[in-house]
Every structure is written in structure tokens, then in C-alpha cells.
Design a protein around this motif. Structure first.
Motif, mmCIF file in Angstrom:
data_model
loop_
_atom_site.group_PDB
_atom_site.id
_atom_site.type_symbol
_atom_site.label_atom_id
_atom_site.label_comp_id
_atom_site.label_asym_id
_atom_site.label_seq_id
_atom_site.Cartn_x
_atom_site.Cartn_y
_atom_site.Cartn_z
ATOM 1 N N THR A 117 1.934 29.829 -28.133
ATOM 2 C CA THR A 117 0.597 30.249 -27.720
ATOM 3 C C THR A 117 0.556 30.278 -26.208
ATOM 4 O O THR A 117 1.511 29.858 -25.550
ATOM 5 N N ASP A 118 -0.555 30.720 -25.662
ATOM 6 C CA ASP A 118 -0.676 30.739 -24.205
ATOM 7 C C ASP A 118 -0.898 29.353 -23.614
ATOM 8 O O ASP A 118 -0.958 29.210 -22.397
ATOM 9 N N ILE A 129 2.589 25.166 -30.817
ATOM 10 C CA ILE A 129 1.704 24.469 -31.742
ATOM 11 C C ILE A 129 2.174 24.743 -33.164
ATOM 12 O O ILE A 129 2.460 25.882 -33.529
ATOM 13 N N TRP A 130 2.238 23.663 -33.960
ATOM 14 C CA TRP A 130 2.645 23.779 -35.362
ATOM 15 C C TRP A 130 1.449 24.207 -36.201
ATOM 16 O O TRP A 130 0.379 23.597 -36.122
ATOM 17 N N GLN A 134 -9.321 24.564 -26.305
ATOM 18 C CA GLN A 134 -8.498 25.676 -25.796
ATOM 19 C C GLN A 134 -7.295 25.900 -26.705
ATOM 20 O O GLN A 134 -6.889 27.044 -26.943
ATOM 21 N N ASP A 135 -6.716 24.802 -27.218
ATOM 22 C CA ASP A 135 -5.597 24.920 -28.158
ATOM 23 C C ASP A 135 -6.034 25.674 -29.411
ATOM 24 O O ASP A 135 -5.315 26.542 -29.905
ATOM 25 N N ALA A 136 -7.206 25.319 -29.956
ATOM 26 C CA ALA A 136 -7.712 25.995 -31.153
ATOM 27 C C ALA A 136 -7.903 27.491 -30.887
ATOM 28 O O ALA A 136 -7.514 28.332 -31.712
ATOM 29 N N ILE A 184 -13.828 18.951 -31.370
ATOM 30 C CA ILE A 184 -13.053 20.099 -30.903
ATOM 31 C C ILE A 184 -13.723 21.396 -31.362
ATOM 32 O O ILE A 184 -13.870 22.343 -30.587
ATOM 33 N N ALA A 185 -14.156 21.435 -32.628
ATOM 34 C CA ALA A 185 -14.815 22.626 -33.173
ATOM 35 C C ALA A 185 -16.102 22.945 -32.415
ATOM 36 O O ALA A 185 -16.397 24.122 -32.153
#
Length: 148
Positions: free
Chosen positions: A7-8, A12-13, A74-76, A99-100
Motif C-alpha cells: 500500500t502507499d 499490510i496483510w 490511514q492504513d485502512a 480506527i473506523a
């Protein structure tokens, strides 16, 4: 069966299963993607479900520097972009619900709907005590991975 994606924001798994409208499952801070197994088994016949390991959990590497809820949001967003999902129903559990919420606030076009479980709006006495204990553990653990 999952896979490591680029990802940017890093590797990530992710685990994906099913067909239909997209649902992004965000687990609690120390839970791997498998924490969603019952939901994946129950909904894969009518939805395309994506669960992933948060940073430093399961197979996703722990980044340098501190972790933050906005950074994990940001990861999501990066997972959705990397998988070319224009928008998803987003489900968060515990820390994943925080996070959501950040994802919905900072990337509203990526979120079709939001389901929050075991979440909170602001810290109360119990929450402050719990996070104080986590802070105590982090200070005494040899590294973040050991603390998690």
C-alpha cells in the motif's frame, strides 16, 4: 487464505473472501484478521469481506515510531485504495471502532456505512484506568511487540 499487499503506507496483510458489496472489517488493536472468522463465515455468501492485520499485529510489520489511531485509519484507507475498493461498509470492533471513526471522519467517500462495536465517545474513569495500565505495560515491556 490471505496475502501481503503493498500500500502507499507500507505492507499490510489482508484476508478476503466472498462476493458482493464490500465490507471492511477492522479488528481491535491487538487482534489479527482471524478475529473476524465467524463474521466472514456467516456473510461471505452475500458480501465481499476484507479483514486485515493492523500494524504490529499478526503478519503486518510494526512500523518505526509510535502508533496512532489516525495513522491506523490511514492504513485502512490505504487497504481500500490498494484493493481498488471505491467505498465499503466499515465495521470496527473495540480499538478498530476508533480506527473506523477516524476513517469515516477523514475519508468519508470511502465509507458507505459504519458499524461500531465495543466503542466509546470519550474516556470515562474505567477507560482512563485501562489505558493507564496499558501505558504502564508499554513502559516496562522490552519492546512494543512484547507489549502487544
Amino acid at each position: 487464505m490471505g496475502e501481503m499487499i503493498e500500500t502507499d503506507v507500507g505492507r499490510i496483510w489482508v484476508e478476503r473472501r466472498g462476493e458482493g458489496p464490500d465490507i471492511l472489517l477492522i479488528a481491535g488493536l491487538s487482534d489479527p484478521a482471524e478475529a473476524w472468522q465467524a463474521q466472514v463465515d456467516g456473510f461471505a455468501d452475500r458480501y465481499r469481506l476484507t479483514a486485515y492485520d493492523n500494524r504490529g499485529t499478526g503478519r503486518t510489520p510494526l512500523p518505526e515510531g509510535p502508533l496512532s489511531v489516525p495513522g491506523m485509519a490511514q492504513d485502512a484507507a490505504a487497504v481500500l485504495r490498494a484493493l481498488e475498493i471505491p467505498a465499503a461498509h466499515v465495521v470496527g470492533f473495540s480499538g478498530g471502532s476508533c480506527i473506523a471513526q477516524e476513517l469515516a471522519l477523514n475519508h468519508p467517500r470511502l465509507v458507505r456505512s459504519l458499524v461500531l462495536m465495543s466503542t466509546w465517545a470519550r474516556p470515562d474513569a474505567y477507560f482512563r484506568s485501562m489505558t493507564g495500565f496499558w501505558h504502564w505495560m508499554a513502559e516496562r515491556a522490552p519492546d512494543e511487540r512484547a507489549m502487544l
